[in-house]
Design a protein around this motif. Structure first.
Motif, PDB file in Angstrom:
ATOM      1  N   SER A  92       0.840  -1.193   0.000  1.00 57.60           N
ATOM      2  CA  SER A  92       0.000   0.000   0.000  1.00 57.60           C
ATOM      3  C   SER A  92       0.879   1.247   0.000  1.00 57.60           C
ATOM      4  CB  SER A  92      -0.915   0.009   1.216  1.00 57.60           C
ATOM      5  OG  SER A  92      -0.162   0.124   2.393  1.00 57.60           O
ATOM      6  N   THR A  93       0.476   2.228  -0.788  1.00 59.90           N
ATOM      7  CA  THR A  93       1.181   3.504  -0.820  1.00 59.90           C
ATOM      8  C   THR A  93       0.170   4.627  -0.630  1.00 59.90           C
ATOM      9  OG1 THR A  93       0.967   3.765  -3.216  1.00 59.90           O
ATOM     10  CG2 THR A  93       2.921   2.601  -2.412  1.00 59.90           C
ATOM     11  N   ASP A  94       0.608   5.667   0.037  1.00 59.89           N
ATOM     12  CA  ASP A  94      -0.274   6.812   0.262  1.00 59.89           C
ATOM     13  C   ASP A  94      -0.604   7.525  -1.044  1.00 59.89           C
ATOM     14  OD1 ASP A  94      -0.426   6.390   2.984  1.00 59.89           O
ATOM     15  OD2 ASP A  94       1.328   7.639   3.408  1.00 59.89           O
ATOM     16  N   ALA A  95       0.333   7.532  -1.992  1.00 59.99           N
ATOM     17  CA  ALA A  95       0.096   8.209  -3.270  1.00 59.99           C
ATOM     18  C   ALA A  95      -1.050   7.549  -4.028  1.00 59.99           C
ATOM     19  CB  ALA A  95       1.367   8.202  -4.109  1.00 59.99           C
ATOM     20  N   LEU A  96      -1.056   6.212  -4.098  1.00 59.75           N
ATOM     21  CA  LEU A  96      -2.137   5.503  -4.782  1.00 59.75           C
ATOM     22  C   LEU A  96      -3.460   5.682  -4.054  1.00 59.75           C
ATOM     23  CD1 LEU A  96      -0.634   2.094  -5.939  1.00 59.75           C
ATOM     24  CD2 LEU A  96      -1.637   3.873  -7.368  1.00 59.75           C
ATOM     25  N   LYS A  97      -3.415   5.652  -2.739  1.00 55.12           N
ATOM     26  CA  LYS A  97      -4.633   5.806  -1.941  1.00 55.12           C
ATOM     27  C   LYS A  97      -5.250   7.185  -2.172  1.00 55.12           C
ATOM     28  CE  LYS A  97      -4.641   3.937   2.082  1.00 55.12           C
ATOM     29  NZ  LYS A  97      -4.458   3.597   3.501  1.00 55.12           N
ATOM     30  N   GLU A  98      -4.456   8.227  -2.130  1.00 56.54           N
ATOM     31  CA  GLU A  98      -4.959   9.583  -2.343  1.00 56.54           C
ATOM     32  C   GLU A  98      -5.444   9.779  -3.781  1.00 56.54           C
ATOM     33  OE1 GLU A  98      -5.565  12.053  -0.206  1.00 56.54           O
ATOM     34  OE2 GLU A  98      -5.059  10.557   1.311  1.00 56.54           O
ATOM     35  N   TYR A  99      -4.753   9.188  -4.750  1.00 55.61           N
ATOM     36  CA  TYR A  99      -5.159   9.303  -6.152  1.00 55.61           C
ATOM     37  C   TYR A  99      -6.526   8.656  -6.362  1.00 55.61           C
ATOM     38  CZ  TYR A  99      -4.663   9.353 -11.221  1.00 55.61           C
ATOM     39  OH  TYR A  99      -4.848   9.591 -12.551  1.00 55.61           O
ATOM     40  N   ALA A 100      -6.719   7.470  -5.782  1.00 52.60           N
ATOM     41  CA  ALA A 100      -8.006   6.778  -5.904  1.00 52.60           C
ATOM     42  C   ALA A 100      -9.114   7.570  -5.212  1.00 52.60           C
ATOM     43  CB  ALA A 100      -7.901   5.375  -5.309  1.00 52.60           C
ATOM     44  N   GLY A 136       0.898 -11.010 -11.800  1.00 57.70           N
ATOM     45  CA  GLY A 136       2.197 -10.373 -11.683  1.00 57.70           C
ATOM     46  C   GLY A 136       2.390  -9.097 -12.472  1.00 57.70           C
ATOM     47  N   TYR A 137       1.676  -8.891 -13.543  1.00 55.27           N
ATOM     48  CA  TYR A 137       1.897  -7.703 -14.366  1.00 55.27           C
ATOM     49  C   TYR A 137       0.622  -6.906 -14.632  1.00 55.27           C
ATOM     50  CZ  TYR A 137       0.058 -10.563 -18.163  1.00 55.27           C
ATOM     51  OH  TYR A 137      -0.737 -11.347 -18.936  1.00 55.27           O
ATOM     52  N   GLN A 138      -0.545  -7.461 -14.412  1.00 55.32           N
ATOM     53  CA  GLN A 138      -1.804  -6.739 -14.609  1.00 55.32           C
ATOM     54  C   GLN A 138      -2.187  -6.053 -13.303  1.00 55.32           C
ATOM     55  OE1 GLN A 138      -3.254  -5.993 -17.238  1.00 55.32           O
ATOM     56  NE2 GLN A 138      -3.740  -7.703 -18.564  1.00 55.32           N
ATOM     57  N   HIS A 139      -2.454  -4.767 -13.380  1.00 57.44           N
ATOM     58  CA  HIS A 139      -2.887  -3.999 -12.224  1.00 57.44           C
ATOM     59  C   HIS A 139      -4.383  -3.756 -12.362  1.00 57.44           C
ATOM     60  CE1 HIS A 139       1.205  -3.193 -10.898  1.00 57.44           C
ATOM     61  NE2 HIS A 139       1.500  -3.092 -12.177  1.00 57.44           N
ATOM     62  N   ALA A 140      -5.138  -4.224 -11.387  1.00 55.17           N
ATOM     63  CA  ALA A 140      -6.599  -4.153 -11.462  1.00 55.17           C
ATOM     64  C   ALA A 140      -7.140  -3.182 -10.419  1.00 55.17           C
ATOM     65  CB  ALA A 140      -7.207  -5.526 -11.237  1.00 55.17           C
ATOM     66  N   ALA A 199      -8.474  -3.479 -15.714  1.00 57.12           N
ATOM     67  CA  ALA A 199      -7.132  -4.015 -15.518  1.00 57.12           C
ATOM     68  C   ALA A 199      -6.249  -3.587 -16.685  1.00 57.12           C
ATOM     69  CB  ALA A 199      -7.167  -5.529 -15.414  1.00 57.12           C
ATOM     70  N   THR A 200      -5.120  -2.959 -16.358  1.00 57.59           N
ATOM     71  CA  THR A 200      -4.130  -2.554 -17.351  1.00 57.59           C
ATOM     72  C   THR A 200      -2.746  -2.848 -16.793  1.00 57.59           C
ATOM     73  OG1 THR A 200      -3.953  -0.292 -16.520  1.00 57.59           O
ATOM     74  CG2 THR A 200      -5.617  -0.679 -18.210  1.00 57.59           C
ATOM     75  N   GLU A 201      -1.718  -2.409 -17.503  1.00 53.58           N
ATOM     76  CA  GLU A 201      -0.351  -2.631 -17.033  1.00 53.58           C
ATOM     77  C   GLU A 201       0.131  -1.537 -16.088  1.00 53.58           C
ATOM     78  OE1 GLU A 201       2.200  -3.305 -20.348  1.00 53.58           O
ATOM     79  OE2 GLU A 201       1.169  -5.139 -20.908  1.00 53.58           O
ATOM     80  N   ASP A 202      -0.675  -0.478 -15.893  1.00 60.75           N
ATOM     81  CA  ASP A 202      -0.313   0.624 -15.017  1.00 60.75           C
ATOM     82  C   ASP A 202      -1.463   0.879 -14.038  1.00 60.75           C
ATOM     83  OD1 ASP A 202       1.072   2.904 -14.030  1.00 60.75           O
ATOM     84  OD2 ASP A 202      -0.148   4.178 -15.321  1.00 60.75           O
ATOM     85  N   MET A 203      -1.162   0.964 -12.743  1.00 61.38           N
ATOM     86  CA  MET A 203      -2.213   1.124 -11.740  1.00 61.38           C
ATOM     87  C   MET A 203      -2.937   2.457 -11.879  1.00 61.38           C
ATOM     88  SD  MET A 203      -3.986  -0.187  -9.393  1.00 61.38           S
ATOM     89  CE  MET A 203      -3.138  -1.620  -8.773  1.00 61.38           C
ATOM     90  N   TYR A 204      -2.211   3.524 -12.157  1.00 58.00           N
ATOM     91  CA  TYR A 204      -2.858   4.826 -12.309  1.00 58.00           C
ATOM     92  C   TYR A 204      -3.810   4.820 -13.499  1.00 58.00           C
ATOM     93  CZ  TYR A 204       0.329   6.681  -8.807  1.00 58.00           C
ATOM     94  OH  TYR A 204       0.991   6.919  -7.638  1.00 58.00           O
ATOM     95  N   SER A 205      -3.424   4.153 -14.559  1.00 52.25           N
ATOM     96  CA  SER A 205      -4.284   4.033 -15.730  1.00 52.25           C
ATOM     97  C   SER A 205      -5.538   3.231 -15.398  1.00 52.25           C
ATOM     98  CB  SER A 205      -3.516   3.385 -16.875  1.00 52.25           C
ATOM     99  OG  SER A 205      -4.336   3.192 -17.979  1.00 52.25           O
ATOM    100  N   SER A 206      -5.403   2.180 -14.634  1.00 51.76           N
ATOM    101  CA  SER A 206      -6.559   1.379 -14.225  1.00 51.76           C
ATOM    102  C   SER A 206      -7.538   2.200 -13.395  1.00 51.76           C
ATOM    103  CB  SER A 206      -6.111   0.156 -13.422  1.00 51.76           C
ATOM    104  OG  SER A 206      -5.346  -0.710 -14.199  1.00 51.76           O
ATOM    105  N   ILE A 207      -7.013   3.011 -12.496  1.00 51.19           N
ATOM    106  CA  ILE A 207      -7.872   3.861 -11.667  1.00 51.19           C
ATOM    107  C   ILE A 207      -8.594   4.883 -12.534  1.00 51.19           C
ATOM    108  CG2 ILE A 207      -7.882   5.601  -9.828  1.00 51.19           C
ATOM    109  CD1 ILE A 207      -5.466   4.060  -8.619  1.00 51.19           C
ATOM    110  N   ASP A 208      -7.882   5.474 -13.489  1.00 48.23           N
ATOM    111  CA  ASP A 208      -8.519   6.447 -14.382  1.00 48.23           C
ATOM    112  C   ASP A 208      -9.637   5.820 -15.189  1.00 48.23           C
ATOM    113  OD1 ASP A 208      -6.893   8.536 -13.597  1.00 48.23           O
ATOM    114  OD2 ASP A 208      -5.453   8.253 -15.245  1.00 48.23           O
ATOM    115  N   LEU A 209      -9.413   4.629 -15.732  1.00 46.46           N
ATOM    116  CA  LEU A 209     -10.388   3.999 -16.610  1.00 46.46           C
ATOM    117  C   LEU A 209     -11.603   3.445 -15.877  1.00 46.46           C
ATOM    118  CD1 LEU A 209      -7.971   2.195 -19.070  1.00 46.46           C
ATOM    119  CD2 LEU A 209      -9.362   4.214 -19.519  1.00 46.46           C
ATOM    120  N   VAL A 210     -11.416   3.011 -14.651  1.00 43.07           N
ATOM    121  CA  VAL A 210     -12.553   2.454 -13.926  1.00 43.07           C
ATOM    122  C   VAL A 210     -13.498   3.551 -13.530  1.00 43.07           C
ATOM    123  CG1 VAL A 210     -11.632   2.509 -11.569  1.00 43.07           C
ATOM    124  CG2 VAL A 210     -13.163   0.691 -12.228  1.00 43.07           C
TER     125      VAL A 210
END
Length: 79
Positions: free
Chosen positions: A12-20, A46-50, A68-79
């Motif tokens: 867990s990272t604070d940056a991902l949590k705040e972005y979401a 291992g490589y898909q971030h959902a 689900a994409t290869e980048d977590m920030y992209s997955s958050i944007d698309l969902v």
């Protein structure tokens, strides 16, 4: 609105949590009184971030999303 973020199979990272949280807060533009939101961030194979989002509205409706994409920030944007 009650908002929770869960991490599965990753650190867990604070940056991902705040972005979401910032992205989910935008739902107020369309629905003025959401009751709760739950965001689950995980890695698959291992490589898909959902990113999964579950939002409960005040009138009883539930909104679900999964992406689900290869980048977590992209997955958050698309969902």
């Amino acid at each position: 609105m009650q908002l929770s973020v869960t991490f599965r199979h990753m650190d867990s990272t604070d940056a991902l949590k705040e972005y979401a949280k910032d992205k989910v807060e935008r739902i107020r533009k369309y629905f003025p009184d959401p009751i709760s939101a739950h965001v689950t961030l995980s890695t698959e194979r291992g490589y898909q971030h959902a990113a999964d989002v579950l939002i409960q509205l005040h009138n009883g409706l539930t909104i679900k999303g999964h992406e689900a994409t290869e980048d977590m920030y992209s997955s958050i944007d698309l969902v």
